[in-house]
Design a protein around this motif. Structure first.
Motif, PDB file in Angstrom:
ATOM      1  N   GLY A 155       3.766  10.161  -6.855  1.00 52.48           N
ATOM      2  CA  GLY A 155       5.008  10.738  -7.163  1.00 52.48           C
ATOM      3  C   GLY A 155       4.932  10.850  -8.648  1.00 52.48           C
ATOM      4  O   GLY A 155       5.385  12.056  -9.342  1.00 52.48           O
ATOM      5  N   LYS A 156       4.233   9.696  -9.435  1.00 60.94           N
ATOM      6  CA  LYS A 156       4.209   9.810 -11.071  1.00 60.94           C
ATOM      7  C   LYS A 156       3.188  10.894 -11.008  1.00 60.94           C
ATOM      8  O   LYS A 156       3.061  11.695 -12.395  1.00 60.94           O
ATOM      9  N   TYR A 157       2.105  11.189 -10.427  1.00 61.20           N
ATOM     10  CA  TYR A 157       1.130  12.121 -10.787  1.00 61.20           C
ATOM     11  C   TYR A 157       1.602  13.629 -10.489  1.00 61.20           C
ATOM     12  O   TYR A 157       1.431  14.282 -11.419  1.00 61.20           O
ATOM     13  N   LEU A 158       2.256  13.690  -9.519  1.00 63.30           N
ATOM     14  CA  LEU A 158       2.781  15.203  -8.936  1.00 63.30           C
ATOM     15  C   LEU A 158       4.134  15.632  -9.512  1.00 63.30           C
ATOM     16  O   LEU A 158       4.401  16.797  -9.872  1.00 63.30           O
ATOM     17  N   TYR A 159       5.003  14.560  -9.673  1.00 65.88           N
ATOM     18  CA  TYR A 159       6.468  15.033 -10.099  1.00 65.88           C
ATOM     19  C   TYR A 159       6.903  14.041 -10.846  1.00 65.88           C
ATOM     20  O   TYR A 159       7.905  13.116 -10.493  1.00 65.88           O
ATOM     21  N   ALA A 160       6.467  13.767 -12.112  1.00 66.13           N
ATOM     22  CA  ALA A 160       6.841  12.729 -13.015  1.00 66.13           C
ATOM     23  C   ALA A 160       8.071  12.486 -13.292  1.00 66.13           C
ATOM     24  O   ALA A 160       8.809  11.447 -13.569  1.00 66.13           O
ATOM     25  N   GLU A 161       8.949  13.599 -13.339  1.00 61.66           N
ATOM     26  CA  GLU A 161      10.427  13.494 -13.847  1.00 61.66           C
ATOM     27  C   GLU A 161      11.145  12.812 -12.899  1.00 61.66           C
ATOM     28  O   GLU A 161      12.356  12.237 -13.049  1.00 61.66           O
ATOM     29  N   ALA A 162      10.828  12.519 -11.574  1.00 65.62           N
ATOM     30  CA  ALA A 162      11.772  11.932 -10.619  1.00 65.62           C
ATOM     31  C   ALA A 162      11.636  10.369 -10.617  1.00 65.62           C
ATOM     32  O   ALA A 162      12.295   9.787 -10.307  1.00 65.62           O
ATOM     33  N   GLY A 163      10.429   9.986 -11.524  1.00 60.36           N
ATOM     34  CA  GLY A 163      10.505   8.430 -11.766  1.00 60.36           C
ATOM     35  C   GLY A 163      10.348   7.638 -10.727  1.00 60.36           C
ATOM     36  O   GLY A 163       9.501   7.918  -9.818  1.00 60.36           O
ATOM     37  N   GLY A 164      11.262   6.908 -10.155  1.00 66.86           N
ATOM     38  CA  GLY A 164      11.140   5.801  -9.190  1.00 66.86           C
ATOM     39  C   GLY A 164      11.738   6.507  -7.787  1.00 66.86           C
ATOM     40  O   GLY A 164      11.929   5.498  -6.991  1.00 66.86           O
ATOM     41  N   LEU A 204       0.752  -1.109  -0.019  1.00 62.89           N
ATOM     42  CA  LEU A 204       0.028  -0.012  -0.043  1.00 62.89           C
ATOM     43  C   LEU A 204       0.795   1.074  -0.029  1.00 62.89           C
ATOM     44  O   LEU A 204       0.606   2.390  -0.770  1.00 62.89           O
ATOM     45  N   VAL A 205       1.840   1.199   0.742  1.00 60.53           N
ATOM     46  CA  VAL A 205       2.813   2.414   0.981  1.00 60.53           C
ATOM     47  C   VAL A 205       3.401   2.565  -0.103  1.00 60.53           C
ATOM     48  O   VAL A 205       3.504   3.849  -0.862  1.00 60.53           O
ATOM     49  N   ILE A 206       3.876   1.629  -0.807  1.00 60.60           N
ATOM     50  CA  ILE A 206       4.798   1.786  -2.120  1.00 60.60           C
ATOM     51  C   ILE A 206       3.912   1.997  -3.255  1.00 60.60           C
ATOM     52  O   ILE A 206       4.086   3.016  -3.999  1.00 60.60           O
ATOM     53  N   GLY A 207       2.764   1.399  -3.334  1.00 56.36           N
ATOM     54  CA  GLY A 207       1.858   1.810  -4.489  1.00 56.36           C
ATOM     55  C   GLY A 207       1.331   2.999  -4.440  1.00 56.36           C
ATOM     56  O   GLY A 207       1.262   3.838  -5.422  1.00 56.36           O
ATOM     57  N   VAL A 208       0.922   3.386  -3.265  1.00 60.76           N
ATOM     58  CA  VAL A 208       0.328   5.037  -3.234  1.00 60.76           C
ATOM     59  C   VAL A 208       1.346   6.074  -3.597  1.00 60.76           C
ATOM     60  O   VAL A 208       1.317   7.254  -4.326  1.00 60.76           O
ATOM     61  N   ILE A 209       2.620   5.803  -2.851  1.00 64.54           N
ATOM     62  CA  ILE A 209       3.628   6.853  -2.993  1.00 64.54           C
ATOM     63  C   ILE A 209       4.031   6.968  -4.412  1.00 64.54           C
ATOM     64  O   ILE A 209       4.633   8.008  -5.058  1.00 64.54           O
ATOM     65  N   ASP A 210       4.429   5.603  -4.914  1.00 65.71           N
ATOM     66  CA  ASP A 210       4.861   5.786  -6.305  1.00 65.71           C
ATOM     67  C   ASP A 210       3.760   6.494  -7.426  1.00 65.71           C
ATOM     68  O   ASP A 210       4.060   7.364  -8.291  1.00 65.71           O
ATOM     69  N   THR A 211       2.582   5.911  -7.224  1.00 68.47           N
ATOM     70  CA  THR A 211       1.745   6.570  -7.951  1.00 68.47           C
ATOM     71  C   THR A 211       1.560   8.101  -7.663  1.00 68.47           C
ATOM     72  O   THR A 211       1.431   8.890  -8.734  1.00 68.47           O
TER      73      THR A 211
END
Lengths: 356, 290
Positions: free
Chosen positions: B259-268, B250-257
């Protein structure tokens, strides 16, 4: 081979001599330790082979310098994996840091002097090794694997984030370096680069050889074999590990710097998980904890990759996977280990090797 | 509805769907690592195999998507038993390094085999109609495939939780994770238990692989590319802990998503940063034993 040596050496120093047997044992231990770092004739072979390659394959020297760079990289891993027993999946981080120190220095700061670039790469990578090692080396097993892996990928992502400065995944192409020592221009056939890489490898190799046969190297072996006992006899385990991790990081940085200088370009793929895995495979195939395993493993791997991946990359990937499986099942000590087993078989001598 | 609330709901929804995929695929790895301490880097290859079986079944044999998922899970579960009995078993007492090498060798072979038969180009699957559309909630429409993923994930979590916490065999598994020797000496057949959980874990991985096709596309590099994520979920959650794996997913799924919504350049970047922070503070993960 070295299972009981460190403790044997320690007890030989601290316990008072009680009888003749103890004296004899102490002498044997001392004799063994002294004899270990003596130069053996067989050790000249790989170096002679490297020199022979220069004259025999003048048109393959660019590839030859790539092999030498990987030997150096594998050597840095051997120091921590083979001697200290630190299992890491992130050695590419330091290779990449070295590669980018030189690459960014040349592209952004105009620092194009190659030899001082190597030193800069060593120190920057070693500093990164020191900082990350101080945090990470408290952990073992899966946690350490994941932490080192995540560190390397984070470097890559950070490079991609600052892509205006680092060039991102397009990398820094077309770097130009000064002639070596101000005199030797880089020729089309890569002769200068080959000799340059070989000399750097020889210098670092001598340095690493001194380390692993020193008391410090013995302590590392002790930590690999039995970390609890090393704690019990008062060895500063964490600092020893951090020290060797720092040195190995610096050497990986030098390898990365050589990679950038000989290729005249660098991209973020140097931080790839594949790069860390590849160098580990090379070392395992050659044999860990024996210096020349890095040599043989990197050379054999690179030559096979060059040959088979031209035929079919898919076939090569399958082959390397199969080789790994077979190596784990049947040749846990690498190609050099196999040679030793054959040697022991023919001389009718039971191998004294102790498996960790 | 204000803009930030829509974004927040979108992140939660997509993150939850992603987390369900991560959980389904990683939970087997977590339990087998907790049971035997075996570092199985070929887990991603089992997931990939499941994905390709689903591709073949739906495209070549015209079987529906959902039955194909089930068939793939059963097949991969059976195949994994062969690997476990034939290869893995010999290395339970070996070092981490040897286990890493053996299983990464297997992963390479699996990738090469998949490239040989399916080519390097990502594959897709035909979905049934009821999974293709969107569910419109007024302020935003959500893909029904992701909703399906969330429902399936919650159902699987409930079943696994019941099996793990309330059945005899679940109690045996928990006992063996806690203390293998003690479990053996009170008469639990840990070897058999391990084969069973290994097969179940691989079957779930195959299910996850099949579900992932629609999310990311399926190419041979899947086996290694997503393996890192599965390992992170396992390490952050804690070995052998169902609760931990769920929380980490849950933590990784939500945080990664997010990150991709708000700051896509950061990648993983965020995933790895979170991993390092969690492991530095809790080396054994959220619910692992120190």
């Amino acid at each position: 081979m070295a299972a009981n040596d460190p403790t044997g050496a320690q007890s030989a120093i601290v316990t008072p001599v009680r009888d003749a047997a103890a004296t004899a044992a102490r002498d044997r231990a001392a004799e063994y330790l002294v004899s270990r770092h003596r130069f053996r004739w067989a050790e000249a072979l790989p170096w002679l082979a490297c020199i022979a390659v220069f004259f025999l394959f003048p048109d393959r020297l660019t590839f030859g310098s790539q092999v030498l760079v990987m030997v150096l990289f594998a050597l840095s891993l051997d120091l921590i994996l083979g001697y200290a027993g630190i299992v890491t999946l992130g050695q590419a981080a330091f290779f990449g840091i070295g590669a980018y120190t030189v690459g960014l220095g040349a592209a952004r700061l105009g620092w194009t002097e190659p030899v001082s670039g190597l030193f800069a790469a060593f120190f920057v990578a070693a500093l990164a090794g020191f900082i990350s090692g101080w945090f990470l080396l408290r952990y073992r097993g899966l946690t350490l694997l994941m932490l080192t892996l995540a560190t390397a990928i984070m470097m890559q992502e950070a490079g991609n984030l600052g892509s205006e400065f680092s060039g991102g995944y397009d990398g820094l192409p077309g770097l130009v370096f000064d002639p070596l020592l101000g005199r030797f221009e880089y020729d089309l056939y890569g002769r200068t680069n080959y000799v340059y890489a070989l000399v750097v490898l020889a210098v670092v190799f001598y340095f690493v050889r001194r380390i692993v046969y020193s008391p410090f190297g013995q302590a590392l072996t002790g930590i690999r074999e039995n970390v609890r006992r090393m704690h019990a006899i008062g060895s500063p385990v964490h600092w020893r590990l951090v020290t060797v991790y720092t040195i190995a990081a610096g050497i990986a940085g030098v390898a990365g710097a050589l990679f950038t200088q000989t290729n005249a370009y660098v991209t973020l793929t140097v931080f790839d998980f594949e790069n860390s895995a590849k160098v580990m495979v090379m070392l395992i195939l050659g044999g860990t904890g024996r210096l020349y395993g890095a040599f043989l493993g990197a050379a054999v791997y690179m030559i096979m990759e060059d040959y088979f991946s031209k035929l079919s990359p898919t076939f090569w990937q399958f082959g390397i996977g199969l080789l790994l499986v077979l190596a784990v099942l049947f040749a846990r000590r690498g190609v050099l280990g196999l040679f030793e087993q054959f040697g022991a078989y023919f001389t009718k001598e039971k191998s004294k090797g102790a498996k960790p | 509805m204000p803009q930030f609330a829509i974004i927040a709901v979108s992140i939660l929804f997509d993150g939850l769907a992603y987390a369900m995929f991560l959980f389904i695929t990683s939970v087997g790895l977590s339990v087998t690592m907790g049971l035997m301490g075996f570092v199985n880097l070929a887990h991603g290859a089992f997931a990939m195999a499941g994905g390709y079986i689903v591709v073949s079944l739906t495209r070549d044999l015209g079987i529906g998507f959902v039955p194909s998922l089930l068939i793939a899970a059963v097949l991969v579960g059976l195949i994994s038993v062969v690997f476990e009995r034939g290869l893995y078993r010999r290395l339970y007492k070996a070092t981490d390094l040897e286990q890493v090498l053996l299983t990464i060798g297997l992963a390479f072979m699996a990738i090469a085999t998949a490239t040989y038969f399916y080519g390097p180009i990502p594959k897709s699957v035909p979905l049934p109609l009821w999974l293709q559309g969107d569910i419109n909630l007024g302020f935003r429409s959500f893909p029904s495939y992701r909703a399906f993923l969330i429902v399936l994930g919650i159902a699987l979590i409930s079943v696994l939780w019941y099996a793990f916490e309330r059945t005899n065999i679940g109690a045996k598994i928990r006992a063996a994770v806690d203390n293998r020797r003690m479990a053996e000496s009170v008469g639990i057949n840990v070897d058999l238990l391990f084969t069973l959980t290994f097969a179940l874990g691989s079957a779930l991985a195959a299910l996850g692989g099949g579900l992932a096709i629609q999310l990311f596309g399926l190419s041979p590099s899947f086996a290694v590319l997503y393996l890192v994520l599965f390992l992170i979920v396992v390490a952050v959650g804690g070995l052998g802990s169902l609760k931990g794996t769920l929380l980490a997913a849950l933590v990784i799924g939500v945080i990664d998503t997010g990150g991709k919504y708000l700051y896509a350049e950061a990648g993983g970047f965020f995933i790895y940063a979170i991993t390092i922070v969690v492991l530095l503070i809790k080396p054994a993960g959220f619910y692992g034993r120190e």
